[in-house]
Design a protein around this motif. Sequence first.
Motif, mmCIF file in Angstrom:
data_model
loop_
_atom_site.group_PDB
_atom_site.id
_atom_site.type_symbol
_atom_site.label_atom_id
_atom_site.label_comp_id
_atom_site.label_asym_id
_atom_site.label_seq_id
_atom_site.Cartn_x
_atom_site.Cartn_y
_atom_site.Cartn_z
ATOM 1 N N UNK A 1 3.012 2.820 -6.057
ATOM 2 C CA UNK A 1 2.375 4.098 -6.924
ATOM 3 C C UNK A 1 1.243 3.149 -7.826
ATOM 4 N N UNK A 2 -0.059 3.541 -7.603
ATOM 5 C CA UNK A 2 -0.984 3.022 -8.368
ATOM 6 C C UNK A 2 -0.802 2.699 -10.068
ATOM 7 N N UNK A 3 -0.114 3.910 -10.551
ATOM 8 C CA UNK A 3 0.230 3.911 -11.749
ATOM 9 C C UNK A 3 1.254 2.774 -12.270
ATOM 10 N N UNK B 1 -4.849 -5.067 -5.955
ATOM 11 C CA UNK B 1 -4.059 -4.997 -4.857
ATOM 12 C C UNK B 1 -4.758 -4.120 -3.616
ATOM 13 N N UNK B 2 -4.656 -4.326 -2.610
ATOM 14 C CA UNK B 2 -5.089 -3.450 -1.238
ATOM 15 C C UNK B 2 -4.595 -2.213 -1.612
ATOM 16 N N UNK C 1 -4.521 1.716 -0.247
ATOM 17 C CA UNK C 1 -4.924 2.873 0.834
ATOM 18 C C UNK C 1 -3.921 4.001 0.625
ATOM 19 N N UNK C 2 -4.869 5.133 0.932
ATOM 20 C CA UNK C 2 -4.303 6.393 0.506
ATOM 21 C C UNK C 2 -3.662 6.533 -0.518
ATOM 22 N N UNK C 3 -4.051 5.767 -1.840
ATOM 23 C CA UNK C 3 -3.709 6.257 -3.184
ATOM 24 C C UNK C 3 -2.498 5.142 -3.383
ATOM 25 N N UNK C 4 -2.311 4.339 -2.723
ATOM 26 C CA UNK C 4 -0.960 3.657 -3.222
ATOM 27 C C UNK C 4 -1.529 1.897 -3.033
ATOM 28 N N UNK C 5 -0.915 1.039 -3.449
ATOM 29 C CA UNK C 5 -1.002 -0.287 -3.623
ATOM 30 C C UNK C 5 -0.071 -0.974 -2.247
ATOM 31 N N UNK C 6 -0.602 -1.432 -1.250
ATOM 32 C CA UNK C 6 0.094 -2.048 -0.252
ATOM 33 C C UNK C 6 0.822 -3.383 -0.688
ATOM 34 N N UNK D 1 5.364 -6.581 -7.571
ATOM 35 C CA UNK D 1 5.276 -6.677 -6.129
ATOM 36 C C UNK D 1 3.769 -6.700 -5.827
ATOM 37 N N UNK D 2 2.932 -5.930 -6.820
ATOM 38 C CA UNK D 2 1.586 -5.841 -6.544
ATOM 39 C C UNK D 2 0.810 -7.225 -6.833
ATOM 40 N N UNK D 3 1.501 -8.319 -7.061
ATOM 41 C CA UNK D 3 1.050 -9.690 -7.236
ATOM 42 C C UNK D 3 1.510 -10.438 -5.926
ATOM 43 N N UNK D 4 0.375 -10.565 -4.986
ATOM 44 C CA UNK D 4 0.706 -11.315 -3.783
ATOM 45 C C UNK D 4 -0.507 -12.267 -3.943
#
Length: 179
Positions: A118-120, A128-129, A131-136, A157-160
Amino acid sequence: MIIIMAGGRSSRIGREKPVLKVGGVPMLLRVYREAEKVGETLVALSKNTPKTRELCLRERIPFVETPGNGYVEDVKWLLHEFGPFISVSADLPFIKASDIARISEAFDRKTSLTGVLPLKLVPKDLKPVVYRGYAIVGLNAVGIEGERFFELNNPLLALNVNTPGELKLADKIARLVGR
């Protein structure tokens, strides 16, 4: 089976990402050590990653060489060769065994699961990438039919790591959190 995807060209960073160090440890080793706590783990590499192959041989990490024609093609090849599997990107230096276990436990071996945050939960400095309101994120379950999102809750996990700036940030975080 858990397969660590480590065969890409690393074009944005200009060097083989799996062997780049975060907190003094190659990213591939960080990911492998967490994945093997959950289950049988294999590294997917390609002709694009000779240094990663050397690291696997030196550390006695099992690997398979994919055709190396692109991420989607390699995933399809791996699905054909091994059947449904958990896919983990080698450039997720802060993945935890618990993240992999959660998606593994939810996987029915049919429906693919795309790991999302969740973006929050995404730290403000990360891009991050979305899509549909979420970070992939680079943690997925590869099945044979259909697909759905699977919510994870580890903000890191958002840090790729795809750019030199992200590598520098990951190294800074690793030193701060002692991981």
